[in-house]
Write a protein that holds these residues in place. Structure first.
Motif, PDB file in Angstrom:
ATOM      1  N   ALA A   1       0.827  -1.204   0.000  1.00  0.00           N
ATOM      2  CA  ALA A   1       0.000   0.000   0.000  1.00  0.00           C
ATOM      3  C   ALA A   1       0.866   1.261   0.000  1.00  0.00           C
ATOM      4  O   ALA A   1       0.558   2.237  -0.697  1.00  0.00           O
ATOM      5  CB  ALA A   1      -0.929  -0.004   1.214  1.00  0.00           C
ATOM      6  N   ILE A   2       1.954   1.259   0.774  1.00  0.00           N
ATOM      7  CA  ILE A   2       2.829   2.435   0.833  1.00  0.00           C
ATOM      8  C   ILE A   2       3.472   2.699  -0.524  1.00  0.00           C
ATOM      9  O   ILE A   2       3.490   3.837  -1.020  1.00  0.00           O
ATOM     10  CB  ILE A   2       3.897   2.245   1.924  1.00  0.00           C
ATOM     11  N   VAL A   3       4.003   1.655  -1.142  1.00  0.00           N
ATOM     12  CA  VAL A   3       4.641   1.813  -2.449  1.00  0.00           C
ATOM     13  C   VAL A   3       3.645   2.290  -3.490  1.00  0.00           C
ATOM     14  O   VAL A   3       3.912   3.213  -4.273  1.00  0.00           O
ATOM     15  CB  VAL A   3       5.294   0.481  -2.882  1.00  0.00           C
ATOM     16  N   CYS A   4       2.469   1.669  -3.502  1.00  0.00           N
ATOM     17  CA  CYS A   4       1.457   2.030  -4.495  1.00  0.00           C
ATOM     18  C   CYS A   4       0.940   3.442  -4.279  1.00  0.00           C
ATOM     19  O   CYS A   4       0.710   4.189  -5.237  1.00  0.00           O
ATOM     20  CB  CYS A   4       0.314   1.025  -4.441  1.00  0.00           C
ATOM     21  N   LEU A   5       0.759   3.825  -3.024  1.00  0.00           N
ATOM     22  CA  LEU A   5       0.274   5.168  -2.721  1.00  0.00           C
ATOM     23  C   LEU A   5       1.295   6.219  -3.145  1.00  0.00           C
ATOM     24  O   LEU A   5       0.942   7.248  -3.738  1.00  0.00           O
ATOM     25  CB  LEU A   5      -0.021   5.284  -1.228  1.00  0.00           C
ATOM     26  N   ALA A   6       2.571   5.963  -2.856  1.00  0.00           N
ATOM     27  CA  ALA A   6       3.615   6.907  -3.254  1.00  0.00           C
ATOM     28  C   ALA A   6       3.736   6.988  -4.769  1.00  0.00           C
ATOM     29  O   ALA A   6       3.867   8.073  -5.349  1.00  0.00           O
ATOM     30  CB  ALA A   6       4.955   6.487  -2.636  1.00  0.00           C
ATOM     31  N   TRP A   7       3.669   5.837  -5.432  1.00  0.00           N
ATOM     32  CA  TRP A   7       3.772   5.809  -6.892  1.00  0.00           C
ATOM     33  C   TRP A   7       2.586   6.523  -7.527  1.00  0.00           C
ATOM     34  O   TRP A   7       2.740   7.316  -8.451  1.00  0.00           O
ATOM     35  CB  TRP A   7       3.852   4.373  -7.375  1.00  0.00           C
ATOM     36  N   GLY A   8       1.401   6.242  -7.033  1.00  0.00           N
ATOM     37  CA  GLY A   8       0.212   6.883  -7.585  1.00  0.00           C
ATOM     38  C   GLY A   8       0.210   8.375  -7.352  1.00  0.00           C
ATOM     39  O   GLY A   8      -0.234   9.150  -8.213  1.00  0.00           O
ATOM     40  N   TRP A   9       0.727   8.815  -6.215  1.00  0.00           N
ATOM     41  CA  TRP A   9       0.781  10.248  -5.933  1.00  0.00           C
ATOM     42  C   TRP A   9       1.805  10.941  -6.826  1.00  0.00           C
ATOM     43  O   TRP A   9       1.580  12.058  -7.303  1.00  0.00           O
ATOM     44  CB  TRP A   9       1.137  10.461  -4.470  1.00  0.00           C
ATOM     45  N   CYS A  10       2.945  10.269  -7.075  1.00  0.00           N
ATOM     46  CA  CYS A  10       3.993  10.877  -7.898  1.00  0.00           C
ATOM     47  C   CYS A  10       3.555  11.036  -9.344  1.00  0.00           C
ATOM     48  O   CYS A  10       3.890  12.034  -9.996  1.00  0.00           O
ATOM     49  CB  CYS A  10       5.263  10.027  -7.834  1.00  0.00           C
ATOM     50  N   CYS A  11       2.822  10.056  -9.879  1.00  0.00           N
ATOM     51  CA  CYS A  11       2.417  10.140 -11.278  1.00  0.00           C
ATOM     52  C   CYS A  11       1.053  10.774 -11.437  1.00  0.00           C
ATOM     53  O   CYS A  11       0.511  10.809 -12.538  1.00  0.00           O
ATOM     54  CB  CYS A  11       2.427   8.764 -11.934  1.00  0.00           C
ATOM     55  N   SER A  12       0.477  11.300 -10.346  1.00  0.00           N
ATOM     56  CA  SER A  12      -0.869  11.861 -10.437  1.00  0.00           C
ATOM     57  C   SER A  12      -0.913  13.100 -11.307  1.00  0.00           C
ATOM     58  O   SER A  12      -1.930  13.402 -11.919  1.00  0.00           O
ATOM     59  CB  SER A  12      -1.394  12.207  -9.035  1.00  0.00           C
TER      60      SER A  12
END
Length: 227
Positions: free
Chosen positions: A187-198
């Protein structure tokens, strides 16, 4: 006599649009891994849960069923929320909520709290599942969309099939609570990745125009337009 240059839209998406689509695929696929794993990974831990918490078969069934009820009961609502407030926002909320409920479920001991957290885990899993494909449709052009959906579905099927195997390894070395904690780093990795490419994801590239170009000519005596 002067003529205006005709303009047409380029049918091929820009490299930035292509890159943003693949970035969104990674984030969406990682996030959607968690509901699939949570469906099957806990099945092999039932014996350890019953032994550790001193509970019977009925309580074990509630721990499993509460998650499935929360997941299936919110699919339609999650789609409505995605349409109303934005699919990316609801998806990221689902990731954060799923990771948080997994973390809490790994620490608590009363069966009632575990069942309640599993139900909430299913609710947030519904947020992920419903809005995942919608995000892919929004971020991929038509000619790339089948490839993206194929990759997404393949990873989903693999996660469900690998759940019992991964669950057995986790229970053997980390105990049954490890099957809850495994969702937290994902969840942490996905949340950070999704926020960066948002900033680069979230809208479908414009479709190519099928209207023929229109050119106009003007002269002192007349003005005409041709297609």
């Amino acid at each position: 006599m002067s003529s205006r240059p005709s303009t047409t839209l380029d049918a091929s998406p820009s490299p930035l649009t292509e890159r943003a689509g693949w970035l969104s695929l990674i984030a969406v696929t990682l996030g959607a891994l968690m509901p699939g794993l949570a469906t099957t990974i806990l099945a092999v831990a039932n014996g350890d849960i019953a032994s550790d918490l001193k509970i019977g078969l009925g309580d074990l069934q509630w721990i499993t069923s509460a998650y499935l009820l929360g997941l299936t009961g919110t699919l339609v609502l999650a789609g409505k929320l995605g349409d109303r407030f934005g699919r990316r926002r609801v998806f990221l909320i689902g990731i954060a909520g799923f990771g948080l409920t997994s973390l809490l479920a790994g620490f608590v001991t009363p069966v009632v709290l575990i069942v309640a957290l599993r139900a909430l885990q299913g609710v947030f899993g519904g947020f992920l599942t419903t809005n995942a494909l919608s995000l892919l449709r929004a971020n991929f052009p038509e000619h790339r969309l089948p490839t993206a959906i194929g990759i997404f579905n393949s990873v989903q099927g693999l996660s469900i099939a690998a759940g019992p195997i991964l669950g057995g390894l986790i229970v053997q070395y980390l105990g049954w609570r490890g099957t809850m904690f495994v969702n937290v780093p994902v969840a942490i990795v996905c949340l950070a990745w999704g926020w960066c490419c948002s900033g680069r994801c979230g809208s479908r590239p414009p479709a190519a125009s099928t209207t023929p170009a229109r050119s106009c000519s003007s002269s002192p005596s007349r003005r005409s337009c041709t297609r």
